[in-house]
Motif scaffolding. Sequence first.
Motif, short mmCIF file in Angstrom:
data_model
loop_
_atom_site.label_atom_id
_atom_site.label_comp_id
_atom_site.label_asym_id
_atom_site.label_seq_id
_atom_site.Cartn_x
_atom_site.Cartn_y
_atom_site.Cartn_z
N ASN A 129 -5.62 9.26 11.47
CA ASN A 129 -5.84 9.64 10.07
C ASN A 129 -4.54 10.06 9.37
N ALA A 130 -3.42 9.42 9.76
CA ALA A 130 -2.12 9.78 9.17
C ALA A 130 -1.86 9.08 7.84
N PHE A 131 -2.65 8.05 7.52
CA PHE A 131 -2.40 7.28 6.31
C PHE A 131 -3.64 7.23 5.43
N ALA A 132 -3.39 7.24 4.14
CA ALA A 132 -4.50 7.17 3.18
C ALA A 132 -4.13 6.22 2.06
N SER B 8 -5.38 1.48 9.41
CA SER B 8 -5.89 2.08 8.17
C SER B 8 -6.19 1.00 7.13
N LEU B 9 -5.30 0.03 7.01
CA LEU B 9 -5.51 -1.05 6.03
C LEU B 9 -6.67 -1.94 6.44
N SER B 10 -6.76 -2.22 7.73
CA SER B 10 -7.84 -3.08 8.21
C SER B 10 -9.19 -2.41 8.04
N GLN C 273 15.84 -3.84 0.42
CA GLN C 273 16.75 -4.96 0.66
C GLN C 273 16.02 -6.15 1.27
N LEU C 274 15.03 -5.88 2.12
CA LEU C 274 14.22 -6.97 2.67
C LEU C 274 13.43 -7.64 1.56
N SER C 275 12.93 -6.86 0.62
CA SER C 275 12.20 -7.40 -0.52
C SER C 275 13.07 -8.36 -1.33
N LYS C 276 14.32 -7.98 -1.56
CA LYS C 276 15.24 -8.85 -2.29
C LYS C 276 15.53 -10.13 -1.50
N HIS C 277 15.69 -9.97 -0.19
CA HIS C 277 16.02 -11.11 0.66
C HIS C 277 14.88 -12.12 0.71
N TRP C 278 13.65 -11.63 0.85
CA TRP C 278 12.48 -12.50 0.94
C TRP C 278 11.91 -12.87 -0.42
N GLN C 279 12.32 -12.17 -1.47
CA GLN C 279 11.77 -12.38 -2.80
C GLN C 279 10.26 -12.13 -2.81
N ILE C 280 9.87 -11.03 -2.16
CA ILE C 280 8.48 -10.60 -2.12
C ILE C 280 8.43 -9.15 -2.59
N PRO C 281 7.54 -8.80 -3.52
CA PRO C 281 7.56 -7.44 -4.09
C PRO C 281 7.10 -6.36 -3.13
N LEU C 282 7.56 -5.15 -3.40
CA LEU C 282 7.12 -3.97 -2.65
C LEU C 282 5.82 -3.44 -3.23
N TRP C 283 5.07 -2.74 -2.40
CA TRP C 283 3.84 -2.08 -2.85
C TRP C 283 3.79 -0.69 -2.22
N GLN C 284 3.50 0.31 -3.02
CA GLN C 284 3.51 1.69 -2.54
C GLN C 284 2.14 2.35 -2.72
N GLY C 285 1.13 1.68 -2.20
CA GLY C 285 -0.22 2.19 -2.37
C GLY C 285 -0.76 2.96 -1.18
N VAL C 286 0.13 3.32 -0.24
CA VAL C 286 -0.29 4.07 0.94
C VAL C 286 0.46 5.40 0.99
N LYS C 287 -0.26 6.48 1.28
CA LYS C 287 0.35 7.80 1.38
C LYS C 287 0.27 8.27 2.83
N ARG C 288 1.34 8.95 3.27
CA ARG C 288 1.33 9.52 4.61
C ARG C 288 1.00 11.00 4.53
N VAL D 136 4.83 -3.64 2.53
CA VAL D 136 4.41 -2.24 2.59
C VAL D 136 5.38 -1.49 3.51
N ALA D 137 6.22 -0.66 2.93
CA ALA D 137 7.15 0.15 3.73
C ALA D 137 6.40 1.26 4.44
N MET D 138 6.81 1.58 5.65
CA MET D 138 6.21 2.70 6.37
C MET D 138 6.42 3.96 5.54
N PRO D 139 5.36 4.58 5.03
CA PRO D 139 5.54 5.75 4.17
C PRO D 139 6.01 6.97 4.97
#
Length: 282
Positions: free
Chosen positions: A218-221, A250-252, A182-197, A159-162
């Motif tokens: 309340n900066a993230f949704a 927010s995720l927790s 680039q970190l996603s490619k290096h770790w071979q773990i997909p990105l997820w963009q389900g958080v809005k700032r 989860v990239a900081m939005p």
Amino acid sequence: MRRVGLAPYQAGLWLAEYVDIRCQLCRVYRSTPQSQHLQDPSLSNTSSSVIADTTLRSLTSNYSSFVNICQQLSSRFGSGLLCPSCHNSIAWLPKPFEVDITTGTTLTIQAATYYDYPMRQAIRAFKHHEDMTKLPLLLHAIRQLPRPHGCHYDNSIIVAMPTTNQRLIKRGFDPVSILTAQLSKHWQIPLWQGVKRIDDTVSQQGLTRAERLSNLNNAFALIEKPPVKRLLLFDDVATTGASLQALGRSLSLSSETAMTTNPQTHNKYHLFAYALAHGSQS
């Protein structure tokens, strides 16, 4: 067959890694292939000049051969940007630190390097002036981050900081997204963009820790439910960890809310946090 276009920074990144064999940090000494950093005997006889010559020849051929050789080199020479002295100067990971996100729950943050010279100047030039010549050095640091034990393609997401729409329009690009990809490619773990700032927060620069935390209330949704339980949060600079702390909170809290609504869901997330740089070692 439709050709997939390159990201604007990708060609320059490949050239910096595989053709410019000077150290990307001191700009004086020759850089050393990753095989020599890792003592890989299978590549010990391959010199930087041979790699550069091979890549230069590929540039005169067609596009597909250029992409092919870059992909092959990428798997071999991920640390070939720095001379041994400069590589060793930033190779030590900062000590992880913890922040509280909910009662009885902490978030551990691991940075790749310290926010000191020369990384501080490189990060500022990349973020604020879109200086893509600094990108190879930043990616070199990111590649030192160890992938979390037990996390892989099927059970984890990054989860990239939005960023806000206002900041994206002002800058014209999102530096954290580029680094995270680039970190996603290096770790071979997909990105997820389900958080809005949310757009009504101000820049964190220059604020005290208390002001940072207050600013991020309340900066993230969440705009969708995470598909897995292992969430790897990433930000470029974790000065105090306030942004990652707020994102993790927010995720927790969304997980706790879901469990309260439906106790059978068992949606408690396992959160990990990473950053390119943290604080200062002085």
